[in-house]
Scaffold this motif. Sequence first.
Motif, PDB file in Angstrom:
ATOM      1  N   THR A  36       0.830  -1.201   0.000  1.00 12.15           N
ATOM      2  CA  THR A  36       0.000   0.000   0.000  1.00 12.15           C
ATOM      3  C   THR A  36       0.864   1.250   0.000  1.00 12.15           C
ATOM      4  O   THR A  36       0.553   2.242  -0.664  1.00 12.15           O
ATOM      5  N   ARG A  37       1.957   1.209   0.734  1.00 12.61           N
ATOM      6  CA  ARG A  37       2.892   2.349   0.752  1.00 12.61           C
ATOM      7  C   ARG A  37       3.466   2.609  -0.632  1.00 12.61           C
ATOM      8  O   ARG A  37       3.713   3.761  -1.016  1.00 12.61           O
ATOM      9  N   LEU A  38       3.665   1.547  -1.408  1.00  9.74           N
ATOM     10  CA  LEU A  38       4.251   1.661  -2.742  1.00  9.74           C
ATOM     11  C   LEU A  38       3.210   1.929  -3.822  1.00  9.74           C
ATOM     12  O   LEU A  38       3.546   1.992  -5.003  1.00  9.74           O
ATOM     13  N   SER A  39       1.970   2.108  -3.430  1.00 13.60           N
ATOM     14  CA  SER A  39       0.889   2.298  -4.396  1.00 13.60           C
ATOM     15  C   SER A  39       1.093   3.555  -5.232  1.00 13.60           C
ATOM     16  O   SER A  39       1.762   4.516  -4.823  1.00 13.60           O
ATOM     17  N   ALA A  40       0.491   3.545  -6.411  1.00 16.31           N
ATOM     18  CA  ALA A  40       0.486   4.753  -7.251  1.00 16.31           C
ATOM     19  C   ALA A  40      -0.216   5.895  -6.532  1.00 16.31           C
ATOM     20  O   ALA A  40      -1.135   5.682  -5.728  1.00 16.31           O
ATOM     21  N   SER A  41       0.238   7.114  -6.815  1.00 17.30           N
ATOM     22  CA  SER A  41      -0.385   8.307  -6.246  1.00 17.30           C
ATOM     23  C   SER A  41      -0.068   9.476  -7.161  1.00 17.30           C
ATOM     24  O   SER A  41       1.058   9.592  -7.660  1.00 17.30           O
ATOM     25  N   SER A  42      -1.047  10.335  -7.383  1.00 18.69           N
ATOM     26  CA  SER A  42      -0.843  11.472  -8.267  1.00 18.69           C
ATOM     27  C   SER A  42       0.338  12.312  -7.794  1.00 18.69           C
ATOM     28  O   SER A  42       0.382  12.766  -6.646  1.00 18.69           O
ATOM     29  N   ALA A  58      -4.818   3.735  -3.330  1.00 14.16           N
ATOM     30  CA  ALA A  58      -4.127   2.947  -2.307  1.00 14.16           C
ATOM     31  C   ALA A  58      -4.985   1.790  -1.811  1.00 14.16           C
ATOM     32  O   ALA A  58      -4.494   0.688  -1.562  1.00 14.16           O
ATOM     33  N   LEU A  59      -6.281   2.043  -1.676  1.00 14.26           N
ATOM     34  CA  LEU A  59      -7.205   0.992  -1.246  1.00 14.26           C
ATOM     35  C   LEU A  59      -7.187  -0.182  -2.222  1.00 14.26           C
ATOM     36  O   LEU A  59      -7.158  -1.348  -1.817  1.00 14.26           O
ATOM     37  N   THR A  71     -12.374  -6.301   3.298  1.00  8.57           N
ATOM     38  CA  THR A  71     -13.697  -5.803   2.930  1.00  8.57           C
ATOM     39  C   THR A  71     -13.678  -4.279   2.864  1.00  8.57           C
ATOM     40  O   THR A  71     -13.653  -3.609   3.897  1.00  8.57           O
ATOM     41  N   PRO A  72     -13.679  -3.693   1.669  1.00  9.08           N
ATOM     42  CA  PRO A  72     -13.714  -2.233   1.577  1.00  9.08           C
ATOM     43  C   PRO A  72     -15.073  -1.705   2.029  1.00  9.08           C
ATOM     44  O   PRO A  72     -16.106  -2.235   1.646  1.00  9.08           O
ATOM     45  N   MET A  73     -15.051  -0.673   2.839  1.00  8.37           N
ATOM     46  CA  MET A  73     -16.291  -0.164   3.430  1.00  8.37           C
ATOM     47  C   MET A  73     -16.392   1.361   3.335  1.00  8.37           C
ATOM     48  O   MET A  73     -15.471   2.076   3.728  1.00  8.37           O
ATOM     49  N   GLU A  74     -17.512   1.822   2.822  1.00  7.93           N
ATOM     50  CA  GLU A  74     -17.890   3.227   2.951  1.00  7.93           C
ATOM     51  C   GLU A  74     -19.060   3.370   3.917  1.00  7.93           C
ATOM     52  O   GLU A  74     -19.485   4.493   4.207  1.00  7.93           O
TER      53      GLU A  74
END
Length: 210
Positions: free
Chosen positions: A33-39, A137-138, A153-156
């Motif tokens: 997650t730390r290495l995830s793409a980010s704008s 990142a999620l 489990t992704p949750m909003e």
Amino acid sequence: MSLLNHLNWRYATKRMTGEKVPQEKVDYILEATRLSASSMGLQPYTILVVEDTEVRKQIQKVAYNQPQIVEASHLLIFAAWDNVTEEQVDEYMRNIATVRNIPVESLADFKNSLMGSVVSRTQEQKYEWAARQTYIALGTALAAAAEQGVDATPMEGFDPAALDELLNLKEKGLRSVTLLPLGFRHVEADFLANAKKVRRNKEQLFVKVD
């Protein structure tokens, strides 16, 4: 197993066993997650890692009592920066300069680009931009968890304002966006555990533009 096999295996787990996820698997998911793409590489968010059961019980109350919150091993909270400031950009520039062993002054054009495209926006626009970054990142966290055989489990489905108050996130310049419980599926209790994965077919989802 290939990535496609891992993604076919995963689903939004509804019930978990409470079994602890080995720390090395948690560390792997967090590092991915730390290495995830980010704008622009800014990563305008913080990811809170909650293992304490009592804290998760409090969080469950503002998450419509969803059982995964307390049945999970760990709970990740993706919280976007409430604002993006020049000070934060300067800190990012210093980090780049340190990691790449270059003069920070050489990053002036990059800093100006970031300032013009992001920092010049209104605070709410900057928050919305930062919140969208958390979803990138999620997605990486979900794929990494699947690779490790860990359910996620992704949750909003929670009250962000109540959660922010509970964890004093406003004072930290953060606003909660999504939750991600990590654990192991309870096959007997989860009605979806053995269900076939359902997604739109590729002919519907992908449209070739000529």
